[in-house]
Design an enzyme around this catalytic site. Sequence first.
Site, PDB file in Angstrom:
ATOM      1  N   GLN A   1       0.823  -1.208   0.000  1.00 22.80           N
ATOM      2  CA  GLN A   1       0.000   0.000   0.000  1.00 22.80           C
ATOM      3  C   GLN A   1       0.857   1.257   0.000  1.00 22.80           C
ATOM      4  O   GLN A   1       0.535   2.252  -0.653  1.00 22.80           O
ATOM      5  CB  GLN A   1      -0.911  -0.002   1.230  1.00 22.80           C
ATOM      6  CG  GLN A   1      -2.182   0.787   1.049  1.00 22.80           C
ATOM      7  CD  GLN A   1      -3.053   0.184  -0.029  1.00 22.80           C
ATOM      8  OE1 GLN A   1      -3.025  -1.002  -0.301  1.00 22.80           O
ATOM      9  NE2 GLN A   1      -3.843   1.024  -0.690  1.00 22.80           N
TER      10      GLN A   1
ATOM     11  N   HIS B   1       1.967   3.109  -3.308  1.00 22.09           N
ATOM     12  CA  HIS B   1       1.044   3.873  -4.149  1.00 22.09           C
ATOM     13  C   HIS B   1       1.535   5.298  -4.375  1.00 22.09           C
ATOM     14  O   HIS B   1       1.689   5.745  -5.499  1.00 22.09           O
ATOM     15  CB  HIS B   1      -0.347   3.915  -3.512  1.00 22.09           C
ATOM     16  CG  HIS B   1      -1.226   2.787  -3.926  1.00 22.09           C
ATOM     17  ND1 HIS B   1      -1.650   2.603  -5.214  1.00 22.09           N
ATOM     18  CD2 HIS B   1      -1.776   1.773  -3.210  1.00 22.09           C
ATOM     19  CE1 HIS B   1      -2.415   1.530  -5.285  1.00 22.09           C
ATOM     20  NE2 HIS B   1      -2.514   1.004  -4.083  1.00 22.09           N
TER      21      HIS B   1
ATOM     22  N   GLU C   1      -9.675   2.381   4.548  1.00 24.92           N
ATOM     23  CA  GLU C   1     -10.129   1.895   3.246  1.00 24.92           C
ATOM     24  C   GLU C   1     -10.010   0.372   3.177  1.00 24.92           C
ATOM     25  O   GLU C   1     -10.945  -0.326   2.790  1.00 24.92           O
ATOM     26  CB  GLU C   1      -9.282   2.552   2.158  1.00 24.92           C
ATOM     27  CG  GLU C   1      -9.590   2.091   0.749  1.00 24.92           C
ATOM     28  CD  GLU C   1      -8.592   2.628  -0.257  1.00 24.92           C
ATOM     29  OE1 GLU C   1      -8.888   2.566  -1.458  1.00 24.92           O
ATOM     30  OE2 GLU C   1      -7.505   3.102   0.151  1.00 24.92           O
ATOM     31  N   HIS C   2      -8.832  -0.149   3.507  1.00 22.96           N
ATOM     32  CA  HIS C   2      -8.590  -1.595   3.539  1.00 22.96           C
ATOM     33  C   HIS C   2      -8.240  -2.003   4.964  1.00 22.96           C
ATOM     34  O   HIS C   2      -7.435  -1.341   5.611  1.00 22.96           O
ATOM     35  CB  HIS C   2      -7.409  -1.987   2.649  1.00 22.96           C
ATOM     36  CG  HIS C   2      -7.456  -1.424   1.270  1.00 22.96           C
ATOM     37  ND1 HIS C   2      -6.773  -0.286   0.904  1.00 22.96           N
ATOM     38  CD2 HIS C   2      -8.097  -1.860   0.151  1.00 22.96           C
ATOM     39  CE1 HIS C   2      -6.990  -0.037  -0.371  1.00 22.96           C
ATOM     40  NE2 HIS C   2      -7.788  -0.968  -0.858  1.00 22.96           N
TER      41      HIS C   2
ATOM     42  N   ASP D   1      -7.553  -5.875  -4.798  1.00 21.50           N
ATOM     43  CA  ASP D   1      -7.263  -4.901  -5.852  1.00 21.50           C
ATOM     44  C   ASP D   1      -7.593  -5.451  -7.231  1.00 21.50           C
ATOM     45  O   ASP D   1      -8.094  -4.725  -8.097  1.00 21.50           O
ATOM     46  CB  ASP D   1      -5.767  -4.544  -5.848  1.00 21.50           C
ATOM     47  CG  ASP D   1      -5.415  -3.505  -4.813  1.00 21.50           C
ATOM     48  OD1 ASP D   1      -6.323  -2.954  -4.176  1.00 21.50           O
ATOM     49  OD2 ASP D   1      -4.213  -3.234  -4.642  1.00 21.50           O
TER      50      ASP D   1
ATOM     51  N   HIS E   1     -52.019  23.094   0.641  1.00 18.19           N
ATOM     52  CA  HIS E   1     -51.813  21.646   0.831  1.00 18.19           C
ATOM     53  C   HIS E   1     -53.069  21.026   1.449  1.00 18.19           C
ATOM     54  O   HIS E   1     -53.555  19.986   0.995  1.00 18.19           O
ATOM     55  CB  HIS E   1     -50.619  21.399   1.761  1.00 18.19           C
ATOM     56  CG  HIS E   1     -49.292  21.494   1.090  1.00 18.19           C
ATOM     57  ND1 HIS E   1     -48.815  22.641   0.539  1.00 18.19           N
ATOM     58  CD2 HIS E   1     -48.320  20.554   0.894  1.00 18.19           C
ATOM     59  CE1 HIS E   1     -47.608  22.437   0.027  1.00 18.19           C
ATOM     60  NE2 HIS E   1     -47.289  21.165   0.227  1.00 18.19           N
TER      61      HIS E   1
END
Length: 389
Positions: free
Chosen positions: A214, A217, A282-283, A316, A375
């Site tokens: 990770q 990235h 996220e993960h 992934d 109404h």
Amino acid sequence: MIPILRASDAGELKRRVMNRSQLQNEEVSRIVKEIVARVRQEGDAALFDYTAKFDHVTMTAETVLVTKDEIARAYEAASPEWLDAMREAARRITAFHEKQKQNTWLNFEIIMVTPPGRDGSVSYPLALVAADLAGVDKIYKVGGAQAVAALAFGTESIPRVDKITGPGNIFVANAKREVFGHVGIDMVAGPSEVLVIADDSANPRYVAADLLSQAEHDPLAAAILVTDSETLAAAVQAEIARQTALLPRRDVIEKSLTAYGTIVVAPTLPDCADIANQIAPEHMELSVADPYGLLPLIENAGAIFLGHYSPEPLGDYLAGPNHVLPTSGTARFFSPLSVDDFVKKSSLICCSRAELERVSEQVMLLARQEGLDAHANAVAIRFGKEIKE
């Protein structure tokens, strides 16, 4: 070297992870607002002007759409092994999401945008193969905030869409936020992150490798280990240093680890789960002896990987669930992209005369309480009780 913290430092870790958001850069926000406004007003002229400025290529209405020949050449350039892997991924993704399908009022024409290279072709041609396998109808050679604006408002060359999904850089993320409301979006994605919860049953070599996968990235990626084992923490720390020196992207990895790489030692696995829920990554990998036993304690995560042989890269590429995931703590309130994001629902209301009459006084009472006499009158007039002069 990646630091080892105590559980009491988890608050500081959370602050650092949250501060990686892509929506806090005022200069980027200003630039994106200008890009979106120009594309909305000027259409293709602005779109192609920005493409020339940022991608250094001249694009026209005649060349912006990817042709069938370009897709065919992309297939020819792909190795048989890669094609087999992509087809297997497509099979698994389809099988997973078929189980989520619902009826919808939306009709689809699927469009993809992807940046061009300086020669006017798609910068990553194999993306054309992936798009074709996924059933994309049209592919346009534009990218960045200008492409998001084109999709949101339409230009002479690119049709307006109803929803924009998928991750991108800081300009794409801000552009999606800027056009939200004119179109739907999935989420505003930020830098990637992984949080591994591990106990003494974990192999430190595996854990270190997963964290580094990770961190490579980009410098804003966050790689975090939370463990109840001092021994494992020290072993993973040493293994990260060893493996980093062997990796081609070690410069990126070192920047990421220096800024956001962290090992946290907590007293118990439930304490580890509590820290992880605060981060809402996220993960999340549960690299523990009993991942299903720990799973009920996990409340906030984009994707959860169970056991020692479910590394994050599996998700992934090949596992099947969608890998557009909430980042920067937004897993507290966002879910992964799914079939649900492409389902539009309408409420159906049908009432008989007898049923409307039964509830009419209550409807009128609630309407008049708000001062909305018209109404109330829309109900009253059906039973001879309309407003008189």
